[in-house]
Design an enzyme around this catalytic site. Structure first.
Site, PDB file in Angstrom:
ATOM      1  N   ASP A 230       0.645  -1.230  -0.094  1.00 52.64           N
ATOM      2  CA  ASP A 230      -0.038   0.642   0.201  1.00 52.64           C
ATOM      3  C   ASP A 230       0.841   0.879   0.062  1.00 52.64           C
ATOM      4  O   ASP A 230       1.606   1.492   1.046  1.00 52.64           O
ATOM      5  CB  ASP A 230      -0.819  -0.204   1.245  1.00 52.64           C
TER       6      ASP A 230
ATOM      7  N   TYR B 199       0.960   0.141  15.152  1.00 54.15           N
ATOM      8  CA  TYR B 199      -0.117  -0.075  14.723  1.00 54.15           C
ATOM      9  C   TYR B 199       0.288   0.641  12.843  1.00 54.15           C
ATOM     10  O   TYR B 199       0.266   1.287  13.271  1.00 54.15           O
ATOM     11  CB  TYR B 199      -1.519   0.200  14.738  1.00 54.15           C
TER      12      TYR B 199
ATOM     13  N   LYS C 127      -4.146  -2.954   8.437  1.00 53.42           N
ATOM     14  CA  LYS C 127      -3.780  -4.979   8.345  1.00 53.42           C
ATOM     15  C   LYS C 127      -2.286  -5.395   7.160  1.00 53.42           C
ATOM     16  O   LYS C 127      -2.103  -4.304   7.053  1.00 53.42           O
ATOM     17  CB  LYS C 127      -4.839  -5.081   8.444  1.00 53.42           C
TER      18      LYS C 127
HETATM   19  C1  F6R Z   1      -7.785  -0.991   7.712  1.00 52.76           C
HETATM   20  C2  F6R Z   1      -7.737   0.603   6.951  1.00 52.76           C
HETATM   21  C3  F6R Z   1      -8.447   1.689   8.135  1.00 52.76           C
HETATM   22  C4  F6R Z   1      -7.449   2.791   8.290  1.00 52.76           C
HETATM   23  C5  F6R Z   1      -8.903   4.136   8.443  1.00 52.76           C
HETATM   24  C6  F6R Z   1      -8.495   4.925  10.025  1.00 52.76           C
HETATM   25  O1  F6R Z   1      -6.924  -1.740   7.898  1.00 52.76           O
HETATM   26  O2  F6R Z   1      -6.045   0.763   6.543  1.00 52.76           O
HETATM   27  O3  F6R Z   1      -9.553   1.194   8.238  1.00 52.76           O
HETATM   28  O4  F6R Z   1      -7.196   2.067   9.670  1.00 52.76           O
HETATM   29  O5  F6R Z   1      -9.433   4.232   7.943  1.00 52.76           O
HETATM   30  O6  F6R Z   1      -7.779   5.674   9.079  1.00 52.76           O
HETATM   31  P1  F6R Z   1      -6.113   6.691   9.693  1.00 52.76           P
HETATM   32  O7  F6R Z   1      -6.459   5.875  11.080  1.00 52.76           O
HETATM   33  O8  F6R Z   1      -5.645   6.346   8.532  1.00 52.76           O
HETATM   34  O9  F6R Z   1      -7.357   8.072   9.182  1.00 52.76           O
HETATM   35 MG    MG Z   2      -3.808   2.198   3.158  1.00 51.66          MG
HETATM   36 MG    MG Z   3      -4.973  -2.728   1.976  1.00 52.73          MG
END
Ligand code: F6R
Ligand code: MG
Ligand code: MG
Length: 370
Positions: free
Chosen positions: A12, A234, A237
């Site tokens: 990603d 974290y 994923k």
């Molecule tokens: C799950 C994922 C998303 C983010 C969520 C919050 O793997 O990538 O669900 O965890 O959109 O993202 P931030 O903290 O970047 O705003």
């Molecule tokens: Mg992402």
């Molecule tokens: Mg992804």
């Protein structure tokens, strides 16, 4: 004939919008980069794909697995795509490139890797599976069913080549150790491990006394990289990928796809913190929208011809999987109604790797003994 290597390396490097999909410009940048490597003779062939917010580089070559040149090419390609992602201010640009400098292998640096080397058969079907918004253990259930469950794979009973079963290499991703187990003999022990999918992850599958495929050849390979272990916090994923070979002494294409007719529960989804259904989708629907999901999987089908990747066929772009998608929608509704309650939200032990502990820490001095 010389062996062929298939490498599927993904990262990603920026989402659009949010964590939902990959911008087409990133795919163009990756295409240019690998096109050059193909011209230079490093790659035989390649395909650029996308699953959710993950950019996928599928490459064929004759360099073997864990080859420095191939891994460097993938890393450089992700760096170029990151540059473009920064220009477009895509979300989380460079998110999965966790280390600053390449040091010989992309494993442990953020990207996910599934690779296998084998002698190309007369007919060599290959399926590349790519998941978003979940973790490597999400492949345990379908891989088990494909190679060990006679209720899924008729060939385990009917075809003498498959009848001896398969060997499974299982990684303990917490203790960094591995074990090789044989099915059907050790099936119950194996399930005791892989049912705990956040810890024990099937890494690869090998044939067993199979007259058509040599014992040492990988027939399925799954990425097992755990991002939080690399980053120490974290960072999303791990969104795993897998390569599976089919037919002629191996499970048929339809036996490989069959487990995905059941939208089983996986962990991931919103903030990597929720259980939800695995939804098989076409390439064009590989966009994570509702509650940043639900977790999705695409399947790209190929025939390999002297290393050329003839395809892809978008295998879940088929009404035969409509029912699974509909069911996944229903399960998504049902799970969502639990809101912040377990078992929609992951158990505490798995939440350790998210941002929740920092919230709980603030409450520490409010507690009195009872
Ligand atoms: C799950 C994922 C998303 C983010 C969520 C919050 O793997 O990538 O669900 O965890 O959109 O993202 P931030 O903290 O970047 O705003
Ligand atoms: Mg992402
Ligand atoms: Mg992804």
């Amino acid at each position: 004939m010389e062996k062929i290597t298939i490498s599927l390396i993904k990262a990603d490097v920026g989402g659009y919008p949010g964590h939902s999909s990959v911008h087409p410009r990133l795919m163009e940048v990756a295409d240019d980069s690998l096109q050059k490597a193909k011209k230079d003779g490093l790659l035989i062939d390649f395909k650029i794909l996308a699953a959710g917010d993950d950019l996928q580089l599928l490459m064929s070559h004759r360099k073997g697995t864990d080859n420095e040149k191939i891994h460097k090419l993938a890393w450089k390609t992700f760096e170029k795509a990151t540059k473009m992602a920064k220009e477009l201010k895509l979300y989380g640009a460079g998110q999965d490139l966790l280390k600053d400098a390449f040091s010989g292998n992309v494993r442990g640096m953020g990207p996910g890797v599934a690779e296998m080397e084998f002698k190309e058969r007369e007919g060599e079907p290959l399926i590349a599976f790519m998941m978003d918004k979940t973790e490597p253990g999400a492949f345990n259930l379908p891989i088990f069913r494909i190679f060990a469950d006679p209720f899924n794979t008729a060939g385990l009973i009917i075809d003498p080549s498959l009848h001896n079963g398969f060997k499974f290499e299982i990684f303990d991703v917490i203790k960094h150790r591995k074990v090789l187990m044989e099915s059907p003999e050790e099936m119950y022990d194996m399930l005791a491990l892989i049912g705990a999918k956040s810890r024990y992850v099937i890494k690869s599958v090998y044939p067993k006394k199979n007259p058509k495929v040599p014992e040492e050849e990988t027939v399925a390979a799954i990425s097992t990289e755990k991002l939080y272990q690399i980053a120490g916090k974290y960072v999303g994923k791990d969104d795993p990928v897998a390569l599976v070979r089919a037919q002629s002494g191996l499970p048929a294409l339809g036996e490989v796809l069959e487990p995905f007719s059941f939208p089983y529960l996986v962990s991931g989804w919103m903030r990597g913190s929720h259980n939800g259904p695995m939804m098989p989708v076409s390439f064009k629907d590989a966009r994570c929208t509702r509650f940043d999901g639900p977790p999705r999987v695409i399947a790209a089908g190929f025939q390999i011809a002297e290393g050329r990747l003839v395809g892809p066929v978008d295998l879940f772009d088929d009404p035969a999987f409509d029912q699974a998608r509909e069911k996944a929608g229903e399960i998504a509704d049902y799970m969502r109604r639990h809101g912040p309650f377990e078992p929609h939200r992951l158990p505490m032990q798995e939440m350790e790797y998210t941002t929740l502990p920092s919230i709980l820490e603030n409450l520490e001095d409010r507690f009195a003994d009872v």
